[in-house]
Design an enzyme around this catalytic site. Structure first.
Site, PDB file in Angstrom:
ATOM      1  N   SER A  62       0.823  -1.211   0.000  1.00 27.73           N
ATOM      2  CA  SER A  62       0.000   0.000   0.000  1.00 27.73           C
ATOM      3  C   SER A  62       0.860   1.265   0.000  1.00 27.73           C
ATOM      4  CB  SER A  62      -0.913   0.030   1.226  1.00 27.73           C
ATOM      5  OG  SER A  62      -1.731  -1.114   1.253  1.00 27.73           O
TER       6      SER A  62
HETATM    7  N1  SAH Z   1      -0.982  -4.334   3.876  1.00 33.05           N
HETATM    8  C1  SAH Z   1      -0.479  -4.875   2.628  1.00 33.05           C
HETATM    9  C2  SAH Z   1      -1.510  -4.728   1.542  1.00 33.05           C
HETATM   10  C3  SAH Z   1      -1.375  -5.783   0.519  1.00 33.05           C
HETATM   11  S1  SAH Z   1      -2.619  -5.725  -0.719  1.00 33.05           S
HETATM   12  C4  SAH Z   1       0.791  -4.197   2.221  1.00 33.05           C
HETATM   13  O1  SAH Z   1       0.888  -2.975   2.363  1.00 33.05           O
HETATM   14  O2  SAH Z   1       1.686  -4.866   1.720  1.00 33.05           O
HETATM   15  C5  SAH Z   1      -3.941  -6.635   0.040  1.00 33.05           C
HETATM   16  C6  SAH Z   1      -3.641  -8.057   0.449  1.00 33.05           C
HETATM   17  O3  SAH Z   1      -4.888  -8.648   0.837  1.00 33.05           O
HETATM   18  C7  SAH Z   1      -3.071  -8.941  -0.641  1.00 33.05           C
HETATM   19  O4  SAH Z   1      -1.874  -9.531  -0.214  1.00 33.05           O
HETATM   20  C8  SAH Z   1      -4.152  -9.994  -0.874  1.00 33.05           C
HETATM   21  O5  SAH Z   1      -3.654 -11.275  -1.194  1.00 33.05           O
HETATM   22  C9  SAH Z   1      -4.850 -10.006   0.470  1.00 33.05           C
HETATM   23  N2  SAH Z   1      -6.210 -10.535   0.417  1.00 33.05           N
HETATM   24  C10 SAH Z   1      -7.169 -10.335  -0.526  1.00 33.05           C
HETATM   25  N3  SAH Z   1      -8.290 -11.012  -0.233  1.00 33.05           N
HETATM   26  C11 SAH Z   1      -8.049 -11.655   0.952  1.00 33.05           C
HETATM   27  C12 SAH Z   1      -8.821 -12.514   1.777  1.00 33.05           C
HETATM   28  N4  SAH Z   1     -10.075 -12.850   1.479  1.00 33.05           N
HETATM   29  N5  SAH Z   1      -8.265 -12.972   2.905  1.00 33.05           N
HETATM   30  C13 SAH Z   1      -6.982 -12.645   3.255  1.00 33.05           C
HETATM   31  N6  SAH Z   1      -6.199 -11.839   2.515  1.00 33.05           N
HETATM   32  C14 SAH Z   1      -6.715 -11.349   1.367  1.00 33.05           C
END
Ligand code: SAH
Length: 211
Positions: A62
């Site tokens: 993010s």
């Molecule tokens: N906080 C993270 C954001 C990553 S993007 C960072 O800054 O790196 C969002 C993440 O949510 C992704 O890794 C994706 O795989 C995860 N995600 C999406 N749907 C999900 C679900 N149903 N359960 C768990 N994780 C999920």
């Protein structure tokens, strides 16, 4: 290889101040964390820009301003046990781990979860428990949580997550599909109060199956 990230991280902190982040504890953590370790090495030269970046598997780390905004919102409440949904790179997890005694994080993509776990260990952050699972279900056996932070956009607020909030707890969550809004939801007994804070852009919170 990035040698001297501290100067760059401090400049990122200055930029976040200009963008309206005021919580000095949140800023101090961002100014001291090596964000370049949370992405592929080929992108490390962009790590201290205020931008989201690809981390593989179609996901992104993010934007620092969004991490700071969500963390600052959480810190307005007295949170000592927090659940994050969507570990991704683990950067937001690491920010939380430096501020909150007990952190739980759920990720649906095993490979991302594995890498994030390794990074947190490398940074000596041992107050985080991670789980490969579906964020829509939260982490019932560890509930309740005083804070829940969701870092992917849900088409609606997941009922399971509401149920896992403690009385007085707060959830920060982007909601929507084409158009997404950042919501702050507070629990008071069986009653929930929600506030919308404006447009945001996140990858979707995928329903169901693990990867
Ligand atoms: N906080 C993270 C954001 C990553 S993007 C960072 O800054 O790196 C969002 C993440 O949510 C992704 O890794 C994706 O795989 C995860 N995600 C999406 N749907 C999900 C679900 N149903 N359960 C768990 N994780 C999920």
């Amino acid at each position: 290889m990035i040698q001297n990230f501290q100067g760059m991280a401090r400049r990122l902190g200055q930029l976040l101040r200009k963008e309206g982040i005021t919580n000095e504890r949140v800023l101090a953590v961002i100014e001291s964390l090596p964000r370049h370790l949370f992405m592929p090495e080929s992108l490390a030269h962009k790590a201290y820009e205020n931008t989201a970046l690809p981390i593989g598997n179609g996901q992104t780390i993010s934007q620092p301003l969004m991490v700071a905004t969500m963390t600052q919102l959480l810190m307005q409440h007295d949170c000592s046990k927090v659940l994050e949904i969507g570990t991704g790179s683990g950067y937001q997890t690491a920010v939380l781990a430096r501020l909150i005694p007990e952190v739980y994080s759920v990720e649906r993509i095993a490979e991302l979860q594995y890498q994030a776990k390794r990074r947190l260990k490398q940074l000596d952050l041992h107050n985080v428990k991670m789980r490969h699972g579906d964020g829509w279900q939260g982490w019932a056996s560890r509930a309740p949580f005083d804070g829940i932070i969701v870092t992917a956009a849900a088409r609606e607020i997941p009922e399971q997550l509401l149920q896992q909030l403690s009385d007085g707890g707060v959830m920060i969550i982007p909601v929507g599909e084409q158009r997404q809004q950042l919501y702050v939801v507070r629990r008071f007994g069986d009653h929930f109060e929600q506030k919308q804070l404006g447009d945001v852009r996140f990858v979707p919170l995928v329903p169901g199956a693990l990867a």
